[in-house]
Design an enzyme around this catalytic site. Sequence first.
Site, PDB file in Angstrom:
ATOM      1  CG  HIS A  88      -0.290  -0.255   2.515  1.00  0.00           C
ATOM      2  ND1 HIS A  88       0.549   0.681   3.085  1.00  0.00           N
ATOM      3  CD2 HIS A  88      -0.309  -1.315   3.361  1.00  0.00           C
ATOM      4  CE1 HIS A  88       0.988   0.223   4.242  1.00  0.00           C
ATOM      5  NE2 HIS A  88       0.515  -0.999   4.423  1.00  0.00           N
ATOM      6  CD  GLU A  89       1.080   6.076  -1.890  1.00  0.00           C
ATOM      7  OE1 GLU A  89       2.124   6.748  -1.987  1.00  0.00           O
ATOM      8  OE2 GLU A  89       0.635   5.387  -2.828  1.00  0.00           O
ATOM      9  N   GLY A  90       1.874   3.173   2.173  1.00  0.00           N
ATOM     10  CA  GLY A  90       2.895   3.212   3.228  1.00  0.00           C
ATOM     11  C   GLY A  90       4.187   2.549   2.750  1.00  0.00           C
ATOM     12  CG  HIS A  91       4.285  -1.686   1.996  1.00  0.00           C
ATOM     13  ND1 HIS A  91       2.971  -2.078   1.947  1.00  0.00           N
ATOM     14  CD2 HIS A  91       4.846  -2.360   3.027  1.00  0.00           C
ATOM     15  CE1 HIS A  91       2.739  -2.966   2.915  1.00  0.00           C
ATOM     16  NE2 HIS A  91       3.859  -3.152   3.579  1.00  0.00           N
ATOM     17  CD  GLN A 145       6.280 -11.316  10.497  1.00  0.00           C
ATOM     18  OE1 GLN A 145       7.404 -11.337  10.012  1.00  0.00           O
ATOM     19  NE2 GLN A 145       5.560 -10.213  10.565  1.00  0.00           N
ATOM     20  CB  VAL A 178       1.366   6.531   4.447  1.00  0.00           C
ATOM     21  CG1 VAL A 178       0.472   7.100   3.347  1.00  0.00           C
ATOM     22  CG2 VAL A 178       2.831   6.857   4.153  1.00  0.00           C
ATOM     23  CG  MET A 219      -2.467   3.989   4.168  1.00  0.00           C
ATOM     24  SD  MET A 219      -2.193   3.973   2.409  1.00  0.00           S
ATOM     25  CE  MET A 219      -3.109   5.424   1.960  1.00  0.00           C
TER      26      MET A 219
HETATM   27  O1  PAF Z   1       6.454  -5.235   8.691  1.00  0.00           O
HETATM   28  C1  PAF Z   1       6.397  -6.279   8.019  1.00  0.00           C
HETATM   29  O2  PAF Z   1       5.788  -6.329   6.959  1.00  0.00           O
HETATM   30  C2  PAF Z   1       7.111  -7.523   8.508  1.00  0.00           C
HETATM   31  O3  PAF Z   1       7.033  -7.627   9.883  1.00  0.00           O
HETATM   32  C3  PAF Z   1       8.576  -7.620   8.033  1.00  0.00           C
HETATM   33  C4  PAF Z   1       9.424  -6.506   8.610  1.00  0.00           C
HETATM   34  C5  PAF Z   1       8.627  -7.590   6.517  1.00  0.00           C
HETATM   35  C6  PAF Z   1       9.168  -8.951   8.485  1.00  0.00           C
HETATM   36  O4  PAF Z   1       8.463 -10.036   7.993  1.00  0.00           O
END
Ligand code: PAF
Length: 281
Positions: free
Chosen positions: A34-37, A61, A176, A184
């Site tokens: 999304h826009e944040g990435h 995780q 963002v 987001m």
């Molecule tokens: O923030 C995320 O999307 C995840 O925790 C990361 C840092 C890619 C690790 O899997």
Amino acid sequence: MKIIRSLKEMSGFSRKAHVKGKSVGFVPTMGALHEGHLSLIRKARKENDVVVVSIFVNPIQFGPKEDYGRYPRNLRRDSKLCEKSGADVIFYPGQKQMYPLNYKTYVAVYDLSNCLYGKFRPGHFKGVTTVVNKLFNIVSPDNAYFGQKDAQQAIIIKKMAEDLNIPVKIKVLPTVRERDGLAMSSRNAYLNKEERRDATVLNQALILAKNLISQGNTSSSVIIRRMKELINNKKSARIQYILIVDPNDLLPVAKIKDKVLIALSVWMGKTRLIDNIVVSL
Ligand code: PAF
């Protein structure tokens, strides 16, 4: 733009870039961009010669009852967005390559990982630090980019890099937001209409806290009570936690004297959303 699936090829690519004196900027993601990435990728583009984005939905995780299985995956859409935002490479490893059958090593950052979000997602940050450490070893970035939206994650990763002498600069960029203030997140896609409408209350509660502090309120319990009242007005919201902590050690602050991190986690129906704000007196 290149898509690299092999770990060996990825390390080779970064090695060659470094031999040529090029800097490598790295944006680790789980996809569903999304826009944040994209703001992270654009910043990496400005500050580095080469930009690598990893897309890997990291199984370790996620808790057993969490959304690993239904986490949105769409490489074609994500790769278009990466290319538009200036990435040179998508690193897209497979699960068996990252965690072969005899996998046994984990990295954990003590104390910072079992409070706030970590208290409610046991093992989550151990999974994050393990995969980010592996990704750092494979990609060898000079700079790595994370969002302030996951404030605790960024603090933990900074500490890990410092403690393990990983030669990478961790850069944390502002959250963002949608026009109505909702931070987001890839998980916003899970919200139904009503939940999406009610979800703006997370940001509203953070703004309320900021205003209360700027009006001279320094009691965390009073501020948290006011935030709870506001959020509890929304039918689909169920508060998991609201905490006011020191952004260095994440320990709760009773009386606000300095910079604090105000962090919250709220269930909107079956979707847990987090948000935060840093406020200085
Ligand atoms: O923030 C995320 O999307 C995840 O925790 C990361 C840092 C890619 C690790 O899997």
